[in-house]
Design a protein around this motif. Structure first.
Motif, PDB file in Angstrom:
ATOM      1  N   SER A 153      38.883  79.731 -11.459  1.00 50.81           N
ATOM      2  CA  SER A 153      37.923  79.170 -10.499  1.00 50.81           C
ATOM      3  C   SER A 153      38.071  79.850  -9.149  1.00 50.81           C
ATOM      4  O   SER A 153      39.174  80.199  -8.729  1.00 50.81           O
ATOM      5  N   THR A 154      36.940  80.057  -8.474  1.00 46.11           N
ATOM      6  CA  THR A 154      36.944  80.687  -7.158  1.00 46.11           C
ATOM      7  C   THR A 154      37.411  79.679  -6.112  1.00 46.11           C
ATOM      8  O   THR A 154      36.880  78.571  -6.037  1.00 46.11           O
ATOM      9  N   PHE A 155      38.401  80.051  -5.314  1.00 43.01           N
ATOM     10  CA  PHE A 155      38.915  79.116  -4.306  1.00 43.01           C
ATOM     11  C   PHE A 155      38.622  79.546  -2.881  1.00 43.01           C
ATOM     12  O   PHE A 155      38.599  78.724  -1.969  1.00 43.01           O
ATOM     13  N   VAL A 156      38.398  80.846  -2.635  1.00 43.23           N
ATOM     14  CA  VAL A 156      37.975  81.337  -1.324  1.00 43.23           C
ATOM     15  C   VAL A 156      37.185  82.627  -1.520  1.00 43.23           C
ATOM     16  O   VAL A 156      37.115  83.177  -2.624  1.00 43.23           O
ATOM     17  N   ARG A 157      36.626  83.128  -0.409  1.00 47.88           N
ATOM     18  CA  ARG A 157      35.947  84.417  -0.394  1.00 47.88           C
ATOM     19  C   ARG A 157      36.457  85.188   0.824  1.00 47.88           C
ATOM     20  O   ARG A 157      37.023  84.598   1.746  1.00 47.88           O
ATOM     21  N   ASN A 158      36.247  86.498   0.816  1.00 47.72           N
ATOM     22  CA  ASN A 158      36.737  87.317   1.926  1.00 47.72           C
ATOM     23  C   ASN A 158      35.751  88.450   2.194  1.00 47.72           C
ATOM     24  O   ASN A 158      35.070  88.918   1.288  1.00 47.72           O
ATOM     25  N   GLU A 159      35.686  88.887   3.449  1.00 45.67           N
ATOM     26  CA  GLU A 159      34.795  89.985   3.803  1.00 45.67           C
ATOM     27  C   GLU A 159      35.554  91.068   4.564  1.00 45.67           C
ATOM     28  O   GLU A 159      36.644  90.844   5.087  1.00 45.67           O
ATOM     29  N   LEU A 160      34.956  92.225   4.614  1.00 42.55           N
ATOM     30  CA  LEU A 160      35.604  93.384   5.212  1.00 42.55           C
ATOM     31  C   LEU A 160      35.434  93.446   6.722  1.00 42.55           C
ATOM     32  O   LEU A 160      34.509  92.878   7.294  1.00 42.55           O
ATOM     33  N   LYS A 200      49.004  86.869   1.420  1.00 43.47           N
ATOM     34  CA  LYS A 200      50.431  86.728   1.717  1.00 43.47           C
ATOM     35  C   LYS A 200      50.735  85.660   2.765  1.00 43.47           C
ATOM     36  O   LYS A 200      51.556  84.763   2.534  1.00 43.47           O
ATOM     37  N   GLU A 201      50.087  85.728   3.910  1.00 41.57           N
ATOM     38  CA  GLU A 201      50.403  84.781   4.991  1.00 41.57           C
ATOM     39  C   GLU A 201      50.033  83.347   4.624  1.00 41.57           C
ATOM     40  O   GLU A 201      50.839  82.417   4.784  1.00 41.57           O
ATOM     41  N   SER A 202      48.818  83.147   4.141  1.00 35.63           N
ATOM     42  CA  SER A 202      48.369  81.784   3.843  1.00 35.63           C
ATOM     43  C   SER A 202      49.085  81.178   2.638  1.00 35.63           C
ATOM     44  O   SER A 202      49.451  79.997   2.650  1.00 35.63           O
ATOM     45  N   ALA A 245      41.012 101.727   9.515  1.00 35.07           N
ATOM     46  CA  ALA A 245      41.070 101.397   8.088  1.00 35.07           C
ATOM     47  C   ALA A 245      40.050 100.314   7.804  1.00 35.07           C
ATOM     48  O   ALA A 245      39.756  99.476   8.661  1.00 35.07           O
ATOM     49  N   VAL A 246      39.484 100.343   6.610  1.00 33.60           N
ATOM     50  CA  VAL A 246      38.578  99.277   6.186  1.00 33.60           C
ATOM     51  C   VAL A 246      39.404  98.296   5.374  1.00 33.60           C
ATOM     52  O   VAL A 246      39.884  98.616   4.288  1.00 33.60           O
ATOM     53  N   VAL A 247      39.580  97.103   5.930  1.00 32.91           N
ATOM     54  CA  VAL A 247      40.431  96.084   5.317  1.00 32.91           C
ATOM     55  C   VAL A 247      39.685  94.754   5.325  1.00 32.91           C
ATOM     56  O   VAL A 247      38.510  94.686   5.656  1.00 32.91           O
ATOM     57  N   TYR A 248      40.386  93.691   4.972  1.00 32.44           N
ATOM     58  CA  TYR A 248      39.769  92.373   5.034  1.00 32.44           C
ATOM     59  C   TYR A 248      39.893  91.781   6.432  1.00 32.44           C
ATOM     60  O   TYR A 248      40.839  92.062   7.170  1.00 32.44           O
ATOM     61  N   LYS A 249      38.929  90.951   6.765  1.00 36.30           N
ATOM     62  CA  LYS A 249      38.949  90.270   8.064  1.00 36.30           C
ATOM     63  C   LYS A 249      40.223  89.438   8.219  1.00 36.30           C
ATOM     64  O   LYS A 249      40.795  89.363   9.310  1.00 36.30           O
ATOM     65  N   THR A 250      40.698  88.837   7.135  1.00 38.76           N
ATOM     66  CA  THR A 250      41.907  88.018   7.198  1.00 38.76           C
ATOM     67  C   THR A 250      43.129  88.849   7.589  1.00 38.76           C
ATOM     68  O   THR A 250      44.028  88.353   8.269  1.00 38.76           O
ATOM     69  N   GLY A 285      44.720  72.599   1.657  1.00 35.70           N
ATOM     70  CA  GLY A 285      44.890  74.014   1.358  1.00 35.70           C
ATOM     71  C   GLY A 285      43.762  74.851   1.921  1.00 35.70           C
ATOM     72  O   GLY A 285      43.985  75.944   2.468  1.00 35.70           O
ATOM     73  N   GLN A 286      42.557  74.336   1.820  1.00 33.33           N
ATOM     74  CA  GLN A 286      41.395  75.057   2.345  1.00 33.33           C
ATOM     75  C   GLN A 286      41.453  75.201   3.868  1.00 33.33           C
ATOM     76  O   GLN A 286      40.997  76.196   4.426  1.00 33.33           O
ATOM     77  N   GLN A 287      42.054  74.226   4.543  1.00 33.24           N
ATOM     78  CA  GLN A 287      42.207  74.322   5.992  1.00 33.24           C
ATOM     79  C   GLN A 287      43.100  75.501   6.368  1.00 33.24           C
ATOM     80  O   GLN A 287      42.809  76.243   7.309  1.00 33.24           O
ATOM     81  N   VAL A 288      44.187  75.657   5.637  1.00 31.77           N
ATOM     82  CA  VAL A 288      45.091  76.768   5.894  1.00 31.77           C
ATOM     83  C   VAL A 288      44.383  78.095   5.634  1.00 31.77           C
ATOM     84  O   VAL A 288      44.496  79.050   6.411  1.00 31.77           O
ATOM     85  N   LEU A 289      43.645  78.174   4.549  1.00 29.04           N
ATOM     86  CA  LEU A 289      42.973  79.417   4.174  1.00 29.04           C
ATOM     87  C   LEU A 289      41.842  79.778   5.134  1.00 29.04           C
ATOM     88  O   LEU A 289      41.702  80.942   5.541  1.00 29.04           O
ATOM     89  N   THR A 290      41.031  78.808   5.528  1.00 21.61           N
ATOM     90  CA  THR A 290      39.940  79.109   6.462  1.00 21.61           C
ATOM     91  C   THR A 290      40.481  79.432   7.847  1.00 21.61           C
ATOM     92  O   THR A 290      39.896  80.244   8.576  1.00 21.61           O
ATOM     93  N   ALA A 291      41.605  78.825   8.220  1.00 24.83           N
ATOM     94  CA  ALA A 291      42.228  79.156   9.504  1.00 24.83           C
ATOM     95  C   ALA A 291      42.697  80.599   9.517  1.00 24.83           C
ATOM     96  O   ALA A 291      42.767  81.239  10.571  1.00 24.83           O
TER      97      ALA A 291
END
Length: 275
Positions: free
Chosen positions: A128-135, A64-66, A208-213, A263-269
């Motif tokens: 296509s995969t554009f990012v990954r996320n961890e808990l 949502k934010e990114s 809660a177990v959520v994403y790091k983002t 776009g990747q800069q925004v997502l990794t930030a």
């Protein structure tokens, strides 16, 4: 565990990276505006190739934010366009798409939920995969329950919230728990990661177990606790153009922005991992 000092330092790094990303995107936007000409807003592109019209994007709640930031930048780079988002649990969004809901782009929080759309023949091309996320574990500010590990969530009397097992963040949490041979009975299963996080923000749950983002996005409303088992449950995020897209050219351009260096800069930030 992520201590307060580490958290503050990480927050400053994220803010700095985000600012740099927005400056880069603004520069691209200014360049695009300077070279643009008036277009016909009724279609996806005029005879000069300029994009216009509305782009409808269905995206996982954790984006949502990114994605909101990228949507605004896309509109600046392409005057005459409008990006409309529908955020939610990836499984619910996939069901809506296969049920005929009009959309141009689908960005899912897992390949499994993306497969629902591709199996139904509703995707155009290969996702296509554009990012990954961890808990990460989200606790109350200051971590009053002294949670330092995934095992701590099994303590008696602790109110823990998980995403529904059908939602990517819930499936990932179950995978991490199984890898640790732990059993956890939450006080509730939520339909998407934002709903799970909100329970902690409102102090209706202790963790809660959520994403790091999502922990990053919540700022001081929660405290983040990292745990090693999250390495076994990292989610890939695929994106695709949809077969019945009403504004295919603009939709392709939005996907290109998401996958671009800017776009990747925004997502990794925001805390996402590179694909």
């Amino acid at each position: 565990m992520t201590r307060t000092a580490r958290r503050n330092r990480r927050t400053l790094q994220v803010v700095g990276a985000g600012a740099a990303a927005l400056l880069a995107l603004s520069a691209c936007s200014s360049s695009g505006d300077a070279s643009s000409t008036t277009s016909d807003s009724s279609g996806s592109a005029s005879s000069s190739g300029k994009l216009s019209g509305e782009v409808t994007v269905f995206a996982a709640a954790s984006l949502k934010e990114s994605f909101t930031t990228l949507g605004k930048e896309f509109e600046k780079q392409h005057p005459g366009t409008k990006v409309t988002f529908s955020f939610g649990g990836s499984d619910s969004l996939a069901a809506s798409i296969t049920g005929g809901a009009p959309a141009d782009v689908f960005a899912s929080a897992s390949p499994k939920t993306m497969k629902i759309v591709t199996a139904a023949g509703d995707a155009s091309g290969t996702p296509s995969t554009f990012v990954r996320n961890e808990l990460e574990i989200a606790t109350l500010p200051g971590n009053p329950d002294k949670i330092t590990s995934l095992k701590d969530l099994t303590k008696s009397g602790l109110k823990v919230v998980l995403c529904d097992k059908e939602v990517p963040c819930g499936a990932a949490a179950q995978k991490a728990l199984e890898a640790s041979d732990l059993k956890l009975t939450p006080v509730s299963y939520e339909q998407d990661v934002k709903a799970a996080l909100t329970k902690v923000e409102l102090k209706e749950a202790d963790a809660a177990v959520v994403y790091k983002t999502d922990v990053h996005a919540a700022g001081d409303k929660v405290e983040g606790v990292e745990f090693p088992e999250s390495d076994d449950a990292i989610n890939d995020y695929p994106v695709t153009l949809l077969k019945d897209a009403q504004n295919a050219e603009a939709a392709k351009a939005f996907i290109t922005l998401v996958q671009s260096a800017e776009g990747q800069q925004v997502l990794t930030a925001a805390g996402f991992l590179k694909p």
